[in-house]
Design a protein around this motif. Structure first.
Motif, short mmCIF file in Angstrom:
data_model
loop_
_atom_site.label_atom_id
_atom_site.label_comp_id
_atom_site.label_asym_id
_atom_site.label_seq_id
_atom_site.Cartn_x
_atom_site.Cartn_y
_atom_site.Cartn_z
N LYS A 128 0.84 -1.18 0.00
CA LYS A 128 0.00 0.00 0.00
C LYS A 128 0.89 1.24 0.00
CE LYS A 128 -4.43 -1.26 0.34
NZ LYS A 128 -5.50 -0.74 -0.53
N ARG A 184 -0.40 5.85 3.87
CA ARG A 184 -0.26 5.68 5.31
C ARG A 184 -1.63 5.41 5.93
NH1 ARG A 184 2.07 10.77 8.70
NH2 ARG A 184 -0.01 11.59 8.22
N LEU A 185 -1.73 4.37 6.74
CA LEU A 185 -2.98 4.04 7.41
C LEU A 185 -3.02 4.70 8.78
CD1 LEU A 185 -5.61 2.27 7.41
CD2 LEU A 185 -4.28 0.57 8.67
N TYR A 190 -6.99 5.64 5.35
CA TYR A 190 -5.75 6.07 4.72
C TYR A 190 -5.81 7.58 4.52
CZ TYR A 190 -4.82 1.14 3.80
OH TYR A 190 -4.58 -0.22 3.95
#
Length: 351
Positions: free
Chosen positions: A299, A302-303, A316
């Protein structure tokens, strides 16, 4: 004398939604130049990072006339460090008053608002800034679940039987102090409760207010800026109408053993597996709040992960920057935390 800069103090318990509310305010600023002062309980500036990621507040703003849009204080709650932390920072902001229309201060979730409001009576600040309003954000779902008090129905029964049971715990007193100082109460996270429960929470909050205060409901902090700004309350001149459990104390100390710890890991996590493990940790330890950023395999974004007790939310927020190493950074706030156990249980999870 030049017009005083209006300052909005946003208070509320851990995880109530203060940062989300301010983030929405920045994204819908209606042309206002808003400076933000963020006070966090812990060493990692998670809330400040979230605000910077809203893409309305460029970190690279430079120059004497540039707006110092976000300033972070991570050395303790402002109610305990007003003179050491807040005063010099506020004076620096006031030097740039020509490029600021208003200031919003997000206090730590463990901070008392009244000592901060009182600081606006100091001669160094008084002629340049005023507290336009104190906005207290309430997590309706957490209150209904008993985070700050007993079940709303149960506490009402207790109060009818014995008025002396109003102030049961230091955290309950903190919650009440945050309400008592408010000019506006935002009943947040109403999407997580039904209409009956919302009415119970509303009644409970009304009972804690020492005077008539405007209340509005909110889902994820989405409040029109015209509701949040422009109160002209001059709260620093109205302290006698904002009672606190700590009015007779020279110094305020947080509830014993409330601490923060953090974990920084250069690795990725599967979001659901991580959340499940954090829920286990929240049950095993007395954790009030978990928040931070997570690196997820494959991914590019940034989560953001946030938890109140065992209730979590994740989304996100932005792409990892080219100069950034994707990293998992989590802050834990609670009582008698065991940092070794927290980190070991997270490290044991598969990527």
């Amino acid at each position: 004398m030049a017009t005083k800069i209006p300052v909005t103090v946003v208070t509320g318990f851990l995880g109530s939604g203060k940062t989300t509310l301010i983030r929405h305010l920045l994204q819908n600023n209606q042309g206002r130049r808003i400076a933000i002062l963020v006070n966090e309980f812990g060493e990692l500036g998670i809330d400040g990072e979230l605000l910077k990621s809203c893409q309305v507040c460029p970190e690279e703003a430079k120059g004497e006339d540039s707006l110092p849009q976000i300033v972070e204080l991570t050395n303790g709650c402002l109610c305990c460090t007003v003179q050491e932390e807040f005063l010099p920072t506020m004076l620096e902001l006031l030097k740039r008053r020509d490029s600021i229309d208003c200031i919003a201060i997000e206090t730590s979730g463990l901070a008392l608002p009244k000592p901060l409001v009182k600081a606006f009576r100091w001669h160094e600040i008084r002629n340049a800034a005023t507290v336009d309003a104190v906005v207290t954000v309430v997590d309706c779902a957490a209150v209904a679940a008993g985070t700050f008090a007993s079940n709303p129905q149960a506490i009402e029964v207790q109060r009818q039987a014995d008025e002396s049971l109003e102030h049961e715990t230091p955290l309950q007193e903190l919650f009440e102090d945050q309400l008592a100082c408010a000019d506006l109460v935002v009943l947040n996270k109403t999407d997580l409760i039904d209409a009956t429960t919302q009415a119970e929470v509303l009644k409970l909050v009304q009972q804690e207010l020492p005077r008539q205060v405007k209340m509005v409901t909110s889902d994820r902090g989405q409040i029109d800026p015209t509701i949040l700004l422009g109160f002209q309350a001059a709260a620093e001149d109205d302290l006698s109408n904002r009672p606190s459990h700590h009015d007779t104390e020279e110094d305020h100390e947080h509830e014993e053993e409330i601490t923060s710890t953090h974990v920084v890991l250069n690795r990725t996590f599967e979001p659901n597996a991580l959340q499940n493990q954090l829920q286990v940790l929240a049950k095993e330890q007395d954790i009030y709040r978990i928040k931070g950023f997570v690196a997820v395999a494959n991914k590019p974004m940034r989560l953001v992960l946030q938890g109140v007790g065992t209730r979590f939310d994740q989304f996100y927020d932005r792409l990892w920057q080219p100069e950034e190493m994707p990293q998992t950074r989590l802050v834990f706030i609670g009582r008698s935390l065991n940092p070794t156990t927290i980190e070991s249980q997270l490290v044991a999870l598969p990527n």
